[in-house]
Design a protein around this motif. Structure first.
Motif, mmCIF file in Angstrom:
data_model
loop_
_atom_site.group_PDB
_atom_site.id
_atom_site.type_symbol
_atom_site.label_atom_id
_atom_site.label_comp_id
_atom_site.label_asym_id
_atom_site.label_seq_id
_atom_site.Cartn_x
_atom_site.Cartn_y
_atom_site.Cartn_z
ATOM 1 N N ALA A 292 37.025 3.683 16.894
ATOM 2 C CA ALA A 292 37.898 3.673 18.066
ATOM 3 C C ALA A 292 39.355 3.629 17.620
ATOM 4 C CB ALA A 292 37.584 2.456 18.942
ATOM 5 N N PRO A 293 40.259 4.268 18.351
ATOM 6 C CA PRO A 293 41.660 4.347 17.911
ATOM 7 C C PRO A 293 42.370 3.001 17.845
ATOM 8 C CG PRO A 293 41.405 5.191 20.150
ATOM 9 C CD PRO A 293 40.030 5.006 19.603
ATOM 10 N N TRP A 294 41.872 1.993 18.560
ATOM 11 C CA TRP A 294 42.500 0.666 18.488
ATOM 12 C C TRP A 294 41.908 -0.191 17.361
ATOM 13 C CZ3 TRP A 294 40.035 2.736 22.735
ATOM 14 C CH2 TRP A 294 38.707 2.342 22.917
ATOM 15 N N ASP A 295 40.935 0.343 16.661
ATOM 16 C CA ASP A 295 40.361 -0.356 15.511
ATOM 17 C C ASP A 295 41.376 -0.309 14.368
ATOM 18 O OD1 ASP A 295 38.967 -1.015 13.111
ATOM 19 O OD2 ASP A 295 37.067 -0.396 14.002
ATOM 20 N N PRO A 296 41.782 -1.449 13.786
ATOM 21 C CA PRO A 296 42.777 -1.456 12.698
ATOM 22 C C PRO A 296 42.391 -0.610 11.489
ATOM 23 C CG PRO A 296 42.445 -3.663 13.560
ATOM 24 C CD PRO A 296 41.396 -2.804 14.195
ATOM 25 N N GLU A 297 41.097 -0.291 11.360
ATOM 26 C CA GLU A 297 40.657 0.525 10.221
ATOM 27 C C GLU A 297 40.624 2.014 10.543
ATOM 28 O OE1 GLU A 297 40.165 -0.658 7.157
ATOM 29 O OE2 GLU A 297 40.897 -2.545 8.035
ATOM 30 N N SER A 298 40.904 2.392 11.772
ATOM 31 C CA SER A 298 40.833 3.800 12.151
ATOM 32 C C SER A 298 42.058 4.563 11.649
ATOM 33 C CB SER A 298 40.737 3.937 13.676
ATOM 34 O OG SER A 298 41.977 3.595 14.277
ATOM 35 N N PRO A 299 41.893 5.855 11.331
ATOM 36 C CA PRO A 299 43.040 6.673 10.903
ATOM 37 C C PRO A 299 44.153 6.695 11.940
ATOM 38 C CG PRO A 299 40.989 7.809 10.426
ATOM 39 C CD PRO A 299 40.633 6.614 11.253
ATOM 40 N N PHE A 300 43.769 6.773 13.229
ATOM 41 C CA PHE A 300 44.784 6.803 14.275
ATOM 42 C C PHE A 300 45.637 5.539 14.230
ATOM 43 C CE2 PHE A 300 46.372 5.613 18.418
ATOM 44 C CZ PHE A 300 46.967 6.765 18.874
ATOM 45 N N PHE A 301 45.003 4.404 14.151
ATOM 46 C CA PHE A 301 45.721 3.126 14.148
ATOM 47 C C PHE A 301 46.653 3.042 12.938
ATOM 48 C CE2 PHE A 301 46.409 -1.350 13.381
ATOM 49 C CZ PHE A 301 46.504 -1.904 14.657
ATOM 50 N N LYS A 302 46.146 3.387 11.772
ATOM 51 C CA LYS A 302 46.941 3.281 10.548
ATOM 52 C C LYS A 302 48.128 4.238 10.556
ATOM 53 C CE LYS A 302 43.170 1.715 7.532
ATOM 54 N NZ LYS A 302 42.319 2.068 6.356
ATOM 55 N N LEU A 303 47.886 5.470 10.992
ATOM 56 C CA LEU A 303 48.977 6.449 11.033
ATOM 57 C C LEU A 303 50.024 6.077 12.075
ATOM 58 C CD1 LEU A 303 46.847 9.700 10.643
ATOM 59 C CD2 LEU A 303 48.563 8.862 9.019
ATOM 60 N N SER A 304 49.582 5.542 13.206
ATOM 61 C CA SER A 304 50.527 5.101 14.237
ATOM 62 C C SER A 304 51.409 3.973 13.720
ATOM 63 C CB SER A 304 49.779 4.645 15.489
ATOM 64 O OG SER A 304 49.121 5.722 16.108
ATOM 65 N N LYS A 305 50.796 3.036 13.006
ATOM 66 C CA LYS A 305 51.562 1.917 12.455
ATOM 67 C C LYS A 305 52.545 2.390 11.391
ATOM 68 C CE LYS A 305 50.053 -1.387 14.968
ATOM 69 N NZ LYS A 305 50.982 -2.011 15.960
ATOM 70 N N ARG A 306 52.142 3.402 10.614
ATOM 71 C CA ARG A 306 53.068 3.945 9.611
ATOM 72 C C ARG A 306 54.279 4.577 10.280
ATOM 73 N NH1 ARG A 306 50.146 7.624 5.255
ATOM 74 N NH2 ARG A 306 52.323 7.815 4.552
ATOM 75 N N LEU A 307 54.060 5.274 11.392
ATOM 76 C CA LEU A 307 55.184 5.841 12.130
ATOM 77 C C LEU A 307 56.060 4.741 12.715
ATOM 78 C CD1 LEU A 307 53.574 8.873 14.006
ATOM 79 C CD2 LEU A 307 55.133 8.935 12.055
ATOM 80 N N ASP A 308 55.442 3.691 13.213
ATOM 81 C CA ASP A 308 56.209 2.558 13.749
ATOM 82 C C ASP A 308 57.117 1.971 12.675
ATOM 83 O OD1 ASP A 308 54.959 2.841 16.188
ATOM 84 O OD2 ASP A 308 53.501 1.243 15.845
ATOM 85 N N ARG A 309 56.548 1.700 11.509
ATOM 86 C CA ARG A 309 57.322 1.108 10.417
ATOM 87 C C ARG A 309 58.436 2.045 9.960
ATOM 88 N NH1 ARG A 309 52.141 -0.481 8.670
ATOM 89 N NH2 ARG A 309 52.107 1.239 7.146
ATOM 90 N N PHE A 310 58.108 3.327 9.884
ATOM 91 C CA PHE A 310 59.108 4.307 9.462
ATOM 92 C C PHE A 310 60.304 4.294 10.412
ATOM 93 C CE2 PHE A 310 60.951 8.561 9.637
ATOM 94 C CZ PHE A 310 61.236 8.793 8.308
ATOM 95 N N GLU A 311 60.020 4.290 11.707
ATOM 96 C CA GLU A 311 61.099 4.303 12.701
ATOM 97 C C GLU A 311 61.911 3.019 12.635
ATOM 98 O OE1 GLU A 311 61.602 5.786 17.303
ATOM 99 O OE2 GLU A 311 59.752 4.785 16.739
ATOM 100 N N GLU A 312 61.240 1.894 12.446
ATOM 101 C CA GLU A 312 61.931 0.605 12.368
ATOM 102 C C GLU A 312 62.830 0.518 11.140
ATOM 103 O OE1 GLU A 312 58.686 -2.065 12.329
ATOM 104 O OE2 GLU A 312 58.186 -1.797 14.468
ATOM 105 N N GLN A 313 62.454 1.198 10.060
ATOM 106 C CA GLN A 313 63.200 1.110 8.814
ATOM 107 C C GLN A 313 64.377 2.066 8.735
ATOM 108 O OE1 GLN A 313 60.216 1.790 5.829
ATOM 109 N NE2 GLN A 313 59.333 -0.260 5.986
ATOM 110 N N LEU A 314 64.490 2.969 9.696
ATOM 111 C CA LEU A 314 65.605 3.913 9.662
ATOM 112 C C LEU A 314 66.934 3.187 9.828
ATOM 113 C CD1 LEU A 314 64.427 6.951 11.843
ATOM 114 C CD2 LEU A 314 64.782 6.903 9.368
ATOM 115 N N PRO A 315 67.937 3.573 9.065
ATOM 116 C CA PRO A 315 69.278 3.019 9.303
ATOM 117 C C PRO A 315 69.733 3.332 10.715
ATOM 118 C CG PRO A 315 69.191 4.233 7.230
ATOM 119 C CD PRO A 315 67.909 4.518 7.944
ATOM 120 N N SER A 316 70.581 2.505 11.253
ATOM 121 C CA SER A 316 71.032 2.677 12.636
ATOM 122 C C SER A 316 71.607 4.061 12.885
ATOM 123 C CB SER A 316 72.078 1.610 12.971
ATOM 124 O OG SER A 316 72.632 1.827 14.251
#
Length: 499
Positions: A292-316
């Motif tokens: 399921a996509p909300w499962d922390p082990e699913s590809p969807f969940f992991k890739l979504s979190k990587r995008l979240d972190r990437f966006e958060e780490q961008l300089p202002s």
């Protein structure tokens, strides 16, 4: 593929056919080949300079920051450059100056955008033909210039719809680069040349990732083989004041000062996430994914979190909210190309589960996913609306694909059961997405004469519009690996994902 057609035919009682795209056939019928003169005749120097300026103001701003403009243009303006003799008897040039195949490749890619050039499209094709002829004599002669030329030619061929040739050229560029050692951190005394060599290998990498996106895309170069630092900021490159950048794998480290990472460096980092998303969507996707996509082990969940972190780490300064500042600063084209790639990542991921039943998963999960899809789609669409009237968009195959994705996704959303959508998003009327799709078609039509590939996208969007108009509005809830999804207009969904 046969399993999908069987599912559509038997389970949903739909009559389905699937026609292979030209790029998927071993042989494709081609229009009569235009005749080319045995020798190339370059335009006068002023017209060449204007066309190369178009390259630097447009194509360069995407994935080809691989030439040092001041040195390049200084050579073209010098007496050393004579258009009448340059191809047959070129002078000895430095690694930062163009040789004949580099110049012809750039003219092939950019002449189509030159308004003052008579019969610009045919001129572009003619330059491309001669560039191919010249580079074919250099296949066993690896050089920095040939790597650069093959990269540019790959984009030219991709834009013309010659997918196989484009894929082959970037593969040749990758192998030449490896033979030359461009994948290892350079140690020459000339820091400007070192930076050009870094940018050359990263240009190959980005062109490869654009070219090999999708279900059956196979990369020509592995990220693990590239051991050079990320490109420096453009201002430093232009002035020759090169500052040491981090390696790609250092971007995630807490001690890295991300404000010093260039926009181009962040784009290189993002391209690998895009490759992983494209592979998962094309090969597995929501239909075959067991987790399921909300499962922390699913590809969807992991890739979504990587995008979240990437966006958060961008300089202002690289936040999309600063688009107007980048327009004022003159960096809007690079900035928009970078964010267009990021928005593609979000859309491709979230679109996979948009047709899930709204009541599946944790409370509010589908609403949050869908809201993010709508917001991302609006941002992607806003790039063309804001920059195209100002002639600040990179008119290239990958940006065309971004516009096509915005249009196809808009129609895909418009095909969702309107009563269900209105219940959860009362301020998102179906008509809004239909209008967005029409705007995307208008943009693609304005590039129709420049890029052969755009014609395929236009035809596909028209086909989607027709299917949406004639689609059966009936829909039902269907089980899916213990979850529930809405099956509505399945034929429409099939074309969105397999065109």
């Amino acid at each position: 593929m046969s399993a999908i057609l069987s599912y559509l035919s038997n389970e949903l009682n739909l009559s389905c056919t699937y026609t292979l795209k030209a790029s998927q056939m071993k042989k494709k019928s081609l229009a009569p080949k235009p005749k080319h003169s045995p020798t190339v005749v370059l335009p006068d120097k002023d017209l060449i300079i204007e066309t190369v300026e178009i390259f630097f103001e447009n194509q360069y701003k995407g994935i080809f920051p691989i030439f040092h403009k001041p040195t390049f243009m200084s050579f073209l303006r010098s007496d050393e450059f004579n258009p009448t003799t340059f191809i047959e008897s070129p002078p000895i040039t430095t690694p930062l100056q163009p040789n004949p195949v580099v110049l012809l490749a750039i003219l092939a890619l950019s002449a189509r955008l030159q308004n003052t050039l008579p019969d610009a499209l045919n001129a572009s094709l003619d330059f491309g033909w001669h560039a191919r002829k010249l580079v074919s004599e250099e296949f066993d002669n690896p050089s920095l210039s040939n790597v650069q030329a093959l990269c540019v030619l790959s984009s030219h061929e991709w834009g013309e719809g010659n997918a196989s040739r484009s894929y082959m050229y970037v593969g040749l560029a990758a192998r030449m680069a490896m033979i030359l050692g461009l994948n290892e951190e350079p140690t020459r005394n000339n820091e400007l040349e070192n930076e050009v060599r870094r940018r050359a290998i990263w240009g190959v990498y980005m062109m490869d990732r654009c070219n090999s996106s999708g279900r059956k895309g196979h990369s020509c170069i592995s990220l693990s083989d590239i051991h050079v630092r990320l490109p420096d900021h453009e201002r430093n490159f232009i002035f020759g004041e090169i500052q040491t950048q981090c390696f790609r794998n250092d971007v995630d480290k807490p001690e890295t000062d991300r404000t010093k990472v260039s926009c181009n460096g962040f784009m290189i980092y993002l391209f690998e996430i895009w490759r992983e998303i494209g592979t998962w969507v094309g090969v597995t996707g929501s239909k075959l994914e067991p987790l399921a996509p909300w499962d922390p082990e699913s590809p969807f969940f992991k890739l979504s979190k990587r995008l979240d972190r990437f966006e958060e780490q961008l300089p202002s300064a690289l936040n999309f909210s600063h688009l107007e500042e980048h327009i004022s600063f003159g960096s809007a084209a690079d900035f928009a190309y970078f964010h267009g790639l990021f928005f593609l990542c979000r859309i491709f991921l979230n679109r996979e589960y948009f047709y899930a039943s709204p009541d599946i998963g944790p409370p509010g999960w589908w609403n949050a996913l869908t809201a993010q899809l709508f917001e991302t789609l609006d941002k992607l669409d806003s790039i063309a609306k804001r920059l195209k009237p100002m002639n600040l968009m990179v008119i290239a195959p990958f940006t065309g694909f971004q516009v096509f994705t915005a249009g196809a996704t808009s129609l895909y959303i418009a095909a969702y059961p309107p009563k269900v959508l209105k219940q959860h998003f009362p301020n998102q009327p179906t008509q809004r997405f239909k209008a967005m799709a029409r705007d995307c078609l208008t943009t693609l039509n304005s590039w129709r004469q420049s890029w052969g590939l755009g014609k395929n996208w236009i035809e596909t969007l028209h086909k989607l519009e027709e299917i949406k108009h004639n689609a059966n509005p009936a829909c039902f809830i269907r089980g899916n690996q213990g979850r529930r999804s809405i099956e509505c207009n399945a034929q429409f969904r099939f074309i969105v994902y397999f065109s």
